[in-house]
Each structure stands twice: as structure tokens, then as C-alpha cells.
Design a protein around this motif. Sequence first.
Motif, PDB file in Angstrom:
ATOM      1  N   GLN A 140      12.427   8.853  -6.715  1.00  0.00           N
ATOM      2  CA  GLN A 140      12.775   8.158  -7.955  1.00  0.00           C
ATOM      3  C   GLN A 140      12.155   6.758  -7.913  1.00  0.00           C
ATOM      4  O   GLN A 140      12.371   6.003  -6.966  1.00  0.00           O
ATOM      5  N   ALA A 141      11.406   6.421  -8.924  1.00  0.00           N
ATOM      6  CA  ALA A 141      10.622   5.178  -8.942  1.00  0.00           C
ATOM      7  C   ALA A 141      11.479   3.926  -8.809  1.00  0.00           C
ATOM      8  O   ALA A 141      11.126   3.009  -8.074  1.00  0.00           O
ATOM      9  N   SER A 142      12.610   3.893  -9.504  1.00  0.00           N
ATOM     10  CA  SER A 142      13.430   2.670  -9.469  1.00  0.00           C
ATOM     11  C   SER A 142      14.043   2.435  -8.082  1.00  0.00           C
ATOM     12  O   SER A 142      14.064   1.316  -7.584  1.00  0.00           O
ATOM     13  N   PHE A 147       0.831  -1.204   0.000  1.00  0.00           N
ATOM     14  CA  PHE A 147       0.000   0.000   0.000  1.00  0.00           C
ATOM     15  C   PHE A 147       0.872   1.263   0.000  1.00  0.00           C
ATOM     16  O   PHE A 147       0.647   2.191  -0.771  1.00  0.00           O
ATOM     17  N   GLU A 148       1.886   1.272   0.866  1.00  0.00           N
ATOM     18  CA  GLU A 148       2.788   2.429   0.958  1.00  0.00           C
ATOM     19  C   GLU A 148       3.542   2.643  -0.351  1.00  0.00           C
ATOM     20  O   GLU A 148       3.730   3.783  -0.780  1.00  0.00           O
ATOM     21  N   LEU A 149       3.953   1.569  -0.984  1.00  0.00           N
ATOM     22  CA  LEU A 149       4.660   1.675  -2.262  1.00  0.00           C
ATOM     23  C   LEU A 149       3.770   2.334  -3.311  1.00  0.00           C
ATOM     24  O   LEU A 149       4.194   3.261  -4.003  1.00  0.00           O
ATOM     25  N   LYS A 150       2.535   1.879  -3.416  1.00  0.00           N
ATOM     26  CA  LYS A 150       1.605   2.454  -4.396  1.00  0.00           C
ATOM     27  C   LYS A 150       1.346   3.929  -4.093  1.00  0.00           C
ATOM     28  O   LYS A 150       1.300   4.763  -4.999  1.00  0.00           O
ATOM     29  N   LYS A 151       1.204   4.243  -2.827  1.00  0.00           N
ATOM     30  CA  LYS A 151       0.946   5.619  -2.412  1.00  0.00           C
ATOM     31  C   LYS A 151       2.127   6.529  -2.792  1.00  0.00           C
ATOM     32  O   LYS A 151       1.933   7.618  -3.325  1.00  0.00           O
ATOM     33  N   HIS A 200      13.968  -0.584  -2.949  1.00  0.00           N
ATOM     34  CA  HIS A 200      13.914  -0.605  -1.490  1.00  0.00           C
ATOM     35  C   HIS A 200      12.698  -1.399  -0.995  1.00  0.00           C
ATOM     36  O   HIS A 200      12.813  -2.238  -0.098  1.00  0.00           O
ATOM     37  N   PHE A 201      11.553  -1.130  -1.568  1.00  0.00           N
ATOM     38  CA  PHE A 201      10.332  -1.808  -1.131  1.00  0.00           C
ATOM     39  C   PHE A 201      10.355  -3.296  -1.478  1.00  0.00           C
ATOM     40  O   PHE A 201       9.878  -4.122  -0.704  1.00  0.00           O
ATOM     41  N   GLU A 202      10.913  -3.660  -2.630  1.00  0.00           N
ATOM     42  CA  GLU A 202      11.001  -5.083  -2.991  1.00  0.00           C
ATOM     43  C   GLU A 202      11.862  -5.842  -1.996  1.00  0.00           C
ATOM     44  O   GLU A 202      11.553  -6.972  -1.637  1.00  0.00           O
TER      45      GLU A 202
END
Length: 128
Positions: free
Chosen positions: A53-55, A41-45, A60-62
Motif C-alpha cells: 500500500q503506497a501510503s 532508491f528502495e522507496l521508488k523501486k 514508513h520510508f519518510e
Amino acid sequence: MQLIQTVIVKQILTEQSKQKLLEKYFAGKLQMQKEYEQLQFELKKLEKAKKYQASALKTHFEKELKKRHDKEKLYEFQIEQLHMLPLGSELKEKEVQALVEVNVGDNWEEVTGQRTIIIKNGMIEEIR
């Protein structure tokens, strides 16, 4: 003189202790599932906010998602193993530190030998 020594604490598996362990493992597994969903959820937000930066964000989230997934798999494995263990088995619960008195003339092998505390249903049953 006193020395600090590591003592292994083992638990004898009974119906009662098996049930407590199962509850603990199921609760841990559920907690990992909740954390996994929260991270997604936090990643999508954060992706929608486009402040980072998206990458780098995704990397980090992965990494964090993989950690939670691995812990969840470990809980599943522990639950499977617990179902296979017969009652009366000894399970290593933890290690604790103990003070051991050492005097001149003591047998070094006896003083430094591995000590173990055996617990059954929350009560100390034996000290080896």
C-alpha cells in the motif's frame, strides 16, 4: 564486597585527536547520506512494484529518511562545534563500568564519588 560503578572517560583535545574526530564525523555524515539515497532508491523501486500500500510504504520510508537526515544534521553540528573548541578542552568520550572494592569502615562518599579517566592521544593521562 564489590560494586559496579560508572566511570566517565574524557579525551583532551589535541591536533591529533581533533583530526581523528573530524574524520569520524565526516565518515558518519557520508554514511548517513549514502543510507538516505539508498532508502530513496528502495522507496521508488517498491512504489513501482505496487506490492504494498503506497501510503503505508511512504509513511514508513519518510520516518526512516527523517532519521538519517537528523543524524546527518547532528554530525554537521558536531563538526561545527569541534572547529570552535580550543586545543586542551576535555570532551566526554564515553562511560564505562568499573568494579569498586567496598569494605567495612570505608568512606561511602569517597567510594561512590564520580570517577573520571582522562585520555590524551590514546594514553591515560590521569585518573580522578
